[in-house]
Design a protein around this motif. Structure first.
Motif, PDB file in Angstrom:
ATOM      1  N   ALA A  46       0.822  -1.213   0.000  1.00  0.00           N
ATOM      2  CA  ALA A  46       0.000   0.000   0.000  1.00  0.00           C
ATOM      3  C   ALA A  46       0.856   1.263   0.000  1.00  0.00           C
ATOM      4  N   LEU A  47       2.086   1.186   0.510  1.00  0.00           N
ATOM      5  CA  LEU A  47       2.956   2.360   0.587  1.00  0.00           C
ATOM      6  C   LEU A  47       3.962   2.432  -0.556  1.00  0.00           C
ATOM      7  N   THR A  48       4.345   1.274  -1.094  1.00  0.00           N
ATOM      8  CA  THR A  48       5.367   1.255  -2.145  1.00  0.00           C
ATOM      9  C   THR A  48       4.878   2.008  -3.387  1.00  0.00           C
ATOM     10  N   GLY A  49       5.746   2.896  -3.864  1.00  0.00           N
ATOM     11  CA  GLY A  49       5.414   3.685  -5.053  1.00  0.00           C
ATOM     12  C   GLY A  49       4.533   4.882  -4.778  1.00  0.00           C
ATOM     13  N   GLN A  50       4.248   5.146  -3.505  1.00  0.00           N
ATOM     14  CA  GLN A  50       3.371   6.257  -3.142  1.00  0.00           C
ATOM     15  C   GLN A  50       4.182   7.426  -2.588  1.00  0.00           C
ATOM     16  N   PRO A  51       3.776   8.655  -2.899  1.00  0.00           N
ATOM     17  CA  PRO A  51       4.436   9.816  -2.294  1.00  0.00           C
ATOM     18  C   PRO A  51       4.060   9.945  -0.818  1.00  0.00           C
ATOM     19  N   ILE A  52       4.845  10.732  -0.118  1.00  0.00           N
ATOM     20  CA  ILE A  52       4.579  10.948   1.304  1.00  0.00           C
ATOM     21  C   ILE A  52       3.384  11.888   1.427  1.00  0.00           C
ATOM     22  N   ALA A  53       2.249  11.309   1.725  1.00  0.00           N
ATOM     23  CA  ALA A  53       1.018  12.084   1.864  1.00  0.00           C
ATOM     24  C   ALA A  53       0.167  11.437   2.944  1.00  0.00           C
ATOM     25  N   LYS A  54      -0.567  12.271   3.663  1.00  0.00           N
ATOM     26  CA  LYS A  54      -1.352  11.780   4.782  1.00  0.00           C
ATOM     27  C   LYS A  54      -2.358  10.721   4.344  1.00  0.00           C
ATOM     28  N   GLU A  55      -3.025  10.956   3.202  1.00  0.00           N
ATOM     29  CA  GLU A  55      -4.043  10.006   2.769  1.00  0.00           C
ATOM     30  C   GLU A  55      -3.441   8.645   2.416  1.00  0.00           C
ATOM     31  N   ASN A  56      -2.188   8.635   1.934  1.00  0.00           N
ATOM     32  CA  ASN A  56      -1.543   7.365   1.605  1.00  0.00           C
ATOM     33  C   ASN A  56      -1.225   6.569   2.873  1.00  0.00           C
ATOM     34  N   PHE A  57      -0.800   7.248   3.907  1.00  0.00           N
ATOM     35  CA  PHE A  57      -0.503   6.566   5.162  1.00  0.00           C
ATOM     36  C   PHE A  57      -1.797   6.157   5.875  1.00  0.00           C
ATOM     37  N   GLN A  58      -2.841   6.933   5.723  1.00  0.00           N
ATOM     38  CA  GLN A  58      -4.121   6.525   6.290  1.00  0.00           C
ATOM     39  C   GLN A  58      -4.640   5.265   5.608  1.00  0.00           C
ATOM     40  N   ALA A  59      -4.446   5.165   4.303  1.00  0.00           N
ATOM     41  CA  ALA A  59      -4.840   3.950   3.585  1.00  0.00           C
ATOM     42  C   ALA A  59      -4.003   2.758   4.058  1.00  0.00           C
ATOM     43  N   ALA A  60      -2.706   3.000   4.311  1.00  0.00           N
ATOM     44  CA  ALA A  60      -1.837   1.936   4.817  1.00  0.00           C
ATOM     45  C   ALA A  60      -2.270   1.497   6.216  1.00  0.00           C
ATOM     46  N   GLN A  61      -2.721   2.449   7.020  1.00  0.00           N
ATOM     47  CA  GLN A  61      -3.206   2.094   8.364  1.00  0.00           C
ATOM     48  C   GLN A  61      -4.448   1.211   8.285  1.00  0.00           C
ATOM     49  N   ARG A  62      -5.332   1.517   7.350  1.00  0.00           N
ATOM     50  CA  ARG A  62      -6.528   0.686   7.193  1.00  0.00           C
ATOM     51  C   ARG A  62      -6.154  -0.723   6.733  1.00  0.00           C
ATOM     52  N   THR A  63      -5.190  -0.805   5.823  1.00  0.00           N
ATOM     53  CA  THR A  63      -4.713  -2.117   5.370  1.00  0.00           C
ATOM     54  C   THR A  63      -4.100  -2.890   6.525  1.00  0.00           C
ATOM     55  N   LEU A  64      -3.306  -2.190   7.335  1.00  0.00           N
ATOM     56  CA  LEU A  64      -2.652  -2.833   8.474  1.00  0.00           C
ATOM     57  C   LEU A  64      -3.668  -3.405   9.449  1.00  0.00           C
ATOM     58  N   SER A  65      -4.754  -2.689   9.680  1.00  0.00           N
ATOM     59  CA  SER A  65      -5.766  -3.147  10.645  1.00  0.00           C
ATOM     60  C   SER A  65      -6.435  -4.442  10.187  1.00  0.00           C
ATOM     61  N   GLU A  66      -6.458  -4.679   8.876  1.00  0.00           N
ATOM     62  CA  GLU A  66      -7.062  -5.900   8.346  1.00  0.00           C
ATOM     63  C   GLU A  66      -6.042  -7.028   8.181  1.00  0.00           C
ATOM     64  N   GLU A  67      -4.764  -6.657   8.155  1.00  0.00           N
ATOM     65  CA  GLU A  67      -3.715  -7.640   7.867  1.00  0.00           C
ATOM     66  C   GLU A  67      -3.347  -8.473   9.090  1.00  0.00           C
ATOM     67  N   PHE A  68      -3.524  -7.923  10.291  1.00  0.00           N
ATOM     68  CA  PHE A  68      -3.133  -8.618  11.518  1.00  0.00           C
ATOM     69  C   PHE A  68      -4.326  -8.747  12.453  1.00  0.00           C
ATOM     70  N   GLN A  69      -4.371  -9.856  13.153  1.00  0.00           N
ATOM     71  CA  GLN A  69      -5.353 -10.078  14.206  1.00  0.00           C
ATOM     72  C   GLN A  69      -4.601 -10.512  15.468  1.00  0.00           C
ATOM     73  N   PRO A  70      -3.970  -9.566  16.163  1.00  0.00           N
ATOM     74  CA  PRO A  70      -3.162  -9.930  17.330  1.00  0.00           C
ATOM     75  C   PRO A  70      -4.016 -10.445  18.481  1.00  0.00           C
ATOM     76  N   MET A  71      -3.366 -11.150  19.391  1.00  0.00           N
ATOM     77  CA  MET A  71      -4.057 -11.683  20.559  1.00  0.00           C
ATOM     78  C   MET A  71      -4.048 -10.658  21.681  1.00  0.00           C
ATOM     79  N   SER A  72      -4.888 -10.879  22.668  1.00  0.00           N
ATOM     80  CA  SER A  72      -4.883 -10.086  23.896  1.00  0.00           C
ATOM     81  C   SER A  72      -4.170 -10.888  24.981  1.00  0.00           C
ATOM     82  N   ASP A  73      -3.301 -10.228  25.714  1.00  0.00           N
ATOM     83  CA  ASP A  73      -2.632 -10.884  26.837  1.00  0.00           C
ATOM     84  C   ASP A  73      -2.263  -9.828  27.862  1.00  0.00           C
ATOM     85  N   VAL A  74      -1.416 -10.187  28.824  1.00  0.00           N
ATOM     86  CA  VAL A  74      -1.098  -9.279  29.926  1.00  0.00           C
ATOM     87  C   VAL A  74      -0.341  -8.040  29.450  1.00  0.00           C
TER      88      VAL A  74
END
Length: 483
Positions: free
Chosen positions: A419-447
């Motif tokens: 999502a970030l490769t080939g993209q200029p440094i712009a807020k909307e590009n990083f926001q799109a990467a954040q949305r992708t990240l939230s779907e890419e990982f499902q971490p566990m809950s622990d202490v």
């Protein structure tokens, strides 16, 4: 049981103890030397700190006696708090602690004194300013509930003012010894501590004893004994294997870089990282204490396959490779193919991790590493993010992002990278990467953190990366010595 031969405060010593005996237990229960204390029995508090000089170290280094196998003393020189004073003359570290009122209840004092001793020893050999960073590194692994640390710090700063004549035995050579060997075959419950000196010997032992545990720094393995009370009756020590102790500059897979022996400790690795990977070197200040860094190895952190190990995410972001060896030869595979599932790796039953290849950073490449934990120092990660990239006319290229604490294994965020490769440094590009990240990982809950917390802080690390790129040469959060 094998016979251990070593120097103890300059005196040749021989002992017979079970394989899962720690140095602390050896001192207190077998040798009647109670100066070294047990606090946490997990390598966190430093009350058990002692010093050791090996055949590869020019001076004494500190370690936690509670999680160090006693058999690793074989052929080495061990120094405890009982050995510092000579002819009723205190060592400068002891004298400074007295004069600066650095001790109250006294339980932690022996370990603090031993850490100060190793600092004093280094200063005697290579005088250098005692900066806050050096003091923090030397004493960061010693906890004290009484003094508030100010008088201990004062003692550290003042001990160089005292003269001290080192006893002759302090530089005594290690005793002549034969390696600890093992029979060609043994029952599953037979006590075993083998100390091979070549990779061939190690892989042969690995094949003969597939159930034996490999031990290097023991900074994690020994907790099974001290915390879970598990028996570790068959151990193969890799710290004497010559091929595992070297750092070699090389070209591999058409990339320049370095092969790091699996037995190289963090302390030994630090000069290379400081020169070529400063962000990685900076992380080491938060990877355990000085005592742990003197013992823990890069190979051990990988083979342990913990999802919250500190070094694997960084190595993944650097496109590192791992070499696996057995009696038939060796094979190399990308580190990203090594971790299969929680605590499961591509290691075959008869294989060992022999080396790790770290590619050199390109001149225009950047590596950033950020660790989140409950304590700043000497704590396990909740989330660790490693970010590699290049900027080509303001466009993100060669983006590699890896996380620890976000999955069952240390893992690349490949969809987020795309999502970030080939993209200029712009807020909307990083926001799109954040949305992708939230779907890419499902971490566990622990202490250490809930799933929601881990999602949030991983997204925040991407935000920090964006802000760092948007405002060059400016720290985007309150700066601390180790992040």
């Amino acid at each position: 049981m094998a016979t251990i031969e070593f120097l103890l405060n300059g005196t040749p010593t021989r002992c017979h103890v079970p394989p899962d005996t720690s140095i602390l237990t050896l001192l207190r229960d077998y040798l009647g030397m109670a100066g070294t204390k047990e606090g946490c029995a997990s390598g966190d508090c430093g009350a058990c700190t002692v010093a050791i000089k090996s055949d590869t170290a020019p001076h004494f280094v500190s370690l936690n006696a509670c999680i160090t196998p006693a058999h690793q003393l074989h052929g080495q020189h061990l120094l405890t708090v009982e050995g510092l004073a000579t002819d009723e003359e205190l060592h400068p570290a002891q004298r400074a602690m007295v004069e600066c009122h650095g001790s109250q209840c006294g339980f932690c004092t022996p370990g603090i004194v031993m850490s100060l001793f190793t600092l004093h020893s280094q200063q005697q050999q290579r005088p250098a300013p005692l900066t806050p960073e050096r003091l923090e590194a030397a004493l960061g692994g010693n906890l004290c509930r009484c003094t508030g640390y100010r008088p201990i710090r004062d003692a550290a700063l003042s001990m160089q003012e005292s003269s001290w004549k080192a006893p002759q035995w302090i530089d005594a050579s290690q005793p002549a010894h034969t390696p600890l060997t093992a029979p060609q075959s043994a029952e599953a419950n037979t006590d075993l501590f083998a100390q091979p000196t070549t990779l061939s010997q190690l892989t042969e032992l690995r094949r003969h004893y597939p159930s034996a545990r490999l031990v290097a720094g023991a900074t994690d393995l020994w907790l099974e004994n001290t915390q879970r009370l598990a028996s570790l009756n068959q151990l193969i020590d890799v710290t004497r294997v010559n091929e595992l102790r070297h750092i070699e500059e090389a070209i591999f897979d058409e990339q320049p870089g370095w092969w790091i022996g699996a037995g190289v400790t963090y302390s030994q690795l630090e000069p290379l990282l400081e020169t070529h990977y400063p962000a990685f070197a900076h992380l080491l200040h938060r990877l355990g204490s000085q005592q742990v860094r003197n013992r823990g190895t890069l190979g051990g952190n990988i083979a342990n396959a913990s999802p919250i190990g500190d070094t694997p995410p960084v190595l993944l972001a650097l496109n590192a490779w791992v070499e696996l060896a057995n009696q038939d030869g060796s094979r190399a595979l990308p580190l990203s193919d090594f971790f299969l599932d929680y605590k499961k790796t591509a290691l075959a039953a008869d294989e060992v991790v022999s080396r790790i290849f770290i590619p050199q950073l390109a001149d225009d490449a950047v590596l950033k590493v950020w660790k989140l934990s409950k304590r700043r120092e000497d704590d396990i990660s909740a989330v660790l993010g490693a970010f590699h990239y290049r900027l080509d006319d303001g466009v993100m290229q060669d983006v590699r992002i890896a996380f620890g604490g976000m999955a069952a294994i240390p893992k690349r965020a490949q969809q987020t990278e795309a999502a970030l490769t080939g993209q200029p440094i712009a807020k909307e590009n990083f926001q799109a990467a954040q949305r992708t990240l939230s779907e890419e990982f499902q971490p566990m809950s622990d202490v250490r953190g809930t799933q929601h917390y881990r999602h949030q802080v991983a997204a925040n690390l991407l935000e920090r990366l964006y802000l760092s790129l948007s405002v060059p040469n400016q720290e985007v959060m309150l700066h601390a010595y180790a992040h």
